[in-house]
Design a protein around this motif. Structure first.
Motif, PDB file in Angstrom:
ATOM      1  N   GLY A   1       0.814  -1.264   0.072  1.00 13.67           N
ATOM      2  CA  GLY A   1      -0.018   0.036   0.025  1.00 13.67           C
ATOM      3  C   GLY A   1       0.900   1.102  -0.044  1.00 13.67           C
ATOM      4  N   ALA A   2       2.033   1.265   0.381  1.00  9.42           N
ATOM      5  CA  ALA A   2       3.057   2.373   0.538  1.00  9.42           C
ATOM      6  C   ALA A   2       3.321   2.782  -0.968  1.00  9.42           C
ATOM      7  N   SER A   3       3.322   1.775  -1.877  1.00 14.65           N
ATOM      8  CA  SER A   3       3.960   2.223  -3.193  1.00 14.65           C
ATOM      9  C   SER A   3       2.696   2.882  -3.829  1.00 14.65           C
ATOM     10  N   LEU A   4       1.373   2.963  -3.536  1.00 13.62           N
ATOM     11  CA  LEU A   4       0.264   3.390  -4.022  1.00 13.62           C
ATOM     12  C   LEU A   4       0.188   4.815  -3.607  1.00 13.62           C
ATOM     13  N   GLY A   5       0.451   5.187  -2.231  1.00 13.72           N
ATOM     14  CA  GLY A   5       0.529   6.367  -1.850  1.00 13.72           C
ATOM     15  C   GLY A   5      -1.087   6.954  -1.510  1.00 13.72           C
ATOM     16  N   ASP A   6      -2.002   6.244  -1.273  1.00 18.66           N
ATOM     17  CA  ASP A   6      -3.317   6.123  -1.236  1.00 18.66           C
ATOM     18  C   ASP A   6      -3.937   6.091   0.232  1.00 18.66           C
ATOM     19  N   GLY A   7      -2.909   5.520   1.280  1.00 17.30           N
ATOM     20  CA  GLY A   7      -3.371   5.226   2.313  1.00 17.30           C
ATOM     21  C   GLY A   7      -3.775   3.956   2.686  1.00 17.30           C
ATOM     22  N   SER A   8      -3.609   3.195   1.763  1.00 17.40           N
ATOM     23  CA  SER A   8      -4.211   1.730   1.529  1.00 17.40           C
ATOM     24  C   SER A   8      -3.708   0.620   2.667  1.00 17.40           C
ATOM     25  N   GLU A   9      -2.250   1.148   3.163  1.00 14.21           N
ATOM     26  CA  GLU A   9      -1.397   0.300   4.091  1.00 14.21           C
ATOM     27  C   GLU A   9      -2.240   0.437   5.341  1.00 14.21           C
ATOM     28  N   TYR A  10      -3.175   1.227   5.497  1.00 15.37           N
ATOM     29  CA  TYR A  10      -4.048   1.077   6.611  1.00 15.37           C
ATOM     30  C   TYR A  10      -5.370   0.482   6.774  1.00 15.37           C
ATOM     31  N   THR A  11      -5.524  -0.042   5.417  1.00 18.66           N
ATOM     32  CA  THR A  11      -6.519  -0.741   5.504  1.00 18.66           C
ATOM     33  C   THR A  11      -6.246  -2.501   4.818  1.00 18.66           C
ATOM     34  N   GLY A  12      -5.133  -2.417   4.067  1.00 17.84           N
ATOM     35  CA  GLY A  12      -4.645  -3.883   3.492  1.00 17.84           C
ATOM     36  C   GLY A  12      -5.585  -4.545   2.259  1.00 17.84           C
ATOM     37  N   ASP A  13      -6.377  -3.252   2.045  1.00 17.80           N
ATOM     38  CA  ASP A  13      -7.390  -3.693   0.947  1.00 17.80           C
ATOM     39  C   ASP A  13      -6.882  -3.442  -0.640  1.00 17.80           C
ATOM     40  N   TYR A  14      -6.116  -4.409  -0.808  1.00 15.46           N
ATOM     41  CA  TYR A  14      -5.169  -4.309  -2.092  1.00 15.46           C
ATOM     42  C   TYR A  14      -5.915  -4.804  -3.410  1.00 15.46           C
ATOM     43  N   GLY A  15      -6.607  -5.764  -3.084  1.00 17.79           N
ATOM     44  CA  GLY A  15      -7.489  -6.653  -4.204  1.00 17.79           C
ATOM     45  C   GLY A  15      -6.371  -7.734  -4.739  1.00 17.79           C
ATOM     46  N   LEU A  16      -5.130  -8.140  -4.057  1.00 13.44           N
ATOM     47  CA  LEU A  16      -4.097  -8.728  -4.520  1.00 13.44           C
ATOM     48  C   LEU A  16      -4.072 -10.177  -3.712  1.00 13.44           C
ATOM     49  N   SER A  17      -3.688 -11.276  -4.275  1.00 14.42           N
ATOM     50  CA  SER A  17      -3.434 -12.522  -3.637  1.00 14.42           C
ATOM     51  C   SER A  17      -2.401 -12.543  -2.909  1.00 14.42           C
ATOM     52  N   ALA A  18      -2.193 -13.271  -1.915  1.00 12.53           N
ATOM     53  CA  ALA A  18      -0.747 -13.421  -1.019  1.00 12.53           C
ATOM     54  C   ALA A  18       0.302 -14.010  -2.081  1.00 12.53           C
ATOM     55  N   ALA A  19       0.102 -14.547  -3.208  1.00  6.79           N
ATOM     56  CA  ALA A  19       1.086 -14.910  -4.021  1.00  6.79           C
ATOM     57  C   ALA A  19       1.496 -13.673  -5.053  1.00  6.79           C
ATOM     58  N   GLU A  20       0.439 -12.788  -5.261  1.00  9.48           N
ATOM     59  CA  GLU A  20       0.887 -11.641  -6.000  1.00  9.48           C
ATOM     60  C   GLU A  20       1.714 -10.652  -5.218  1.00  9.48           C
ATOM     61  N   LEU A  21       1.416 -10.714  -4.114  1.00  7.19           N
ATOM     62  CA  LEU A  21       2.126  -9.799  -3.059  1.00  7.19           C
ATOM     63  C   LEU A  21       3.420 -10.425  -2.864  1.00  7.19           C
TER      64      LEU A  21
END
Length: 300
Positions: A116-136
């Motif tokens: 989420g930090a790479s997106l710069g949209d605050g999503s590291e505070y939700t974890g709502d990325y829409g990506l699987s563990a494998a993709e991450l």
């Protein structure tokens, strides 16, 4: 570093972006402090030295927001990102030497920010990325390998908000020999995603070369509650470096609310088994010096 943790608490630094801003740098871009590393590495070195002077014995590298996808959006090639990751460690090591500290007195931990930090949209505070563990896992892997090759004392995987990212990091770390720390961002006794903190601890415990687990980038009260849950669930050393209490508004790109001192919590957290202690966002050298004094004060 394992030996140092056995001998007593180790004082972390504070918020690197906060220190850079206090020194007059603009950290408002989507790349945050990573842009300063790219353009003015001497300022990053000076910020590390400021924290060492305040009593820190760990420099957390300026790599939190250095990612291939984030820099690709501003036209920076992969090889240049590799160079920046290695530079972040070299700059911290230089600051340690310039502060008159040796590798058995102070340590360099490579910051590994969440997706989420790479997106710069605050999503590291939700974890709502829409990506699987494998993709991450695949997203994290090369960055971890490059950082490990630059020989930090530990890889600090921080501000982890979800179980999927915990799993991803465990798998991405599986073929690396560098000691690793996993630090979660929490609220109300759970991960920011709302998932179980105890489940996150169980996954973290199975990470190869795990050095410590803990909490960062969270409010002081939430950090306190989470540390107690983690101590019940694990015997691993704990790491704690909360925010000041202010809340990040990703849309306005500013901090809201008022600060709360975390110094009063230091004795309790040390008694709980916290071995690495400092501050995260909005914790600057003044409060870090108070934390260092409290952490190194002789206990009866």
């Amino acid at each position: 570093m394992r030996t140092a943790l056995q001998n007593g608490p180790v004082v972390l630094d504070g918020g690197l972006g906060t220190r850079l801003e206090a020194r007059g740098n603009d950290v408002s871009s989507a790349l945050w402090s990573a842009e300063i590393l790219r353009q003015q590495p001497e300022e990053v070195r000076a910020a590390h030295q400021d924290f060492f002077e305040a009593g820190a014995r760990v420099a957390t590298t300026c790599s939190y927001q250095v990612s291939y996808s984030g820099f690709a959006r501003v036209g920076v090639e992969t090889d240049a990102v590799d160079e920046l990751l290695a530079r972040s460690i070299a700059v911290a090591q230089d600051a340690r030497a310039a502060s008159g500290l040796g590798p058995t007195e102070a340590w360099v931990m490579a910051s590994v920010g969440p997706y989420g930090a790479s997106l710069g949209d605050g999503s590291e505070y939700t974890g709502d990325y829409g990506l699987s563990a494998a993709e991450l896992r695949d997203w994290h892997r090369r960055r971890l390998q490059v950082l490990a090759a630059a020989k930090p004392d530990a890889l600090l995987c921080e501000t982890i908000p979800s179980l999927a990212e915990v799993v991803a990091l465990r798998e991405a770390l599986s073929d690396l020999a560098t000691p690793a720390i996993l630090s979660f961002t929490v609220a109300d006794g759970r991960l920011r995603s709302g998932e179980s903190l105890v489940d996150a601890v169980r996954i973290a415990e199975s990470t190869p070369n795990i050095l410590a687990i803990g909490v960062n980038c969270s409010a002081v009260a939430d950090t306190d509650r989470a540390l107690r849950i983690m101590r019940e669930a694990s015997e691993l050393p704990l790491i704690a470096y909360p925010n000041s209490g202010e809340v990040w508004d990703a849309n306005a790109r500013s901090w809201l609310g008022s600060a709360q001192s975390l110094v009063a919590y230091v004795p309790e957290w040390l008694a709980l088994g916290v071995k690495l202690i400092g501050g995260c966002c909005r914790v600057d050298t003044g409060e870090l010096a108070e934390i260092a004094a409290a952490a190194t004060r002789p206990r009866s």
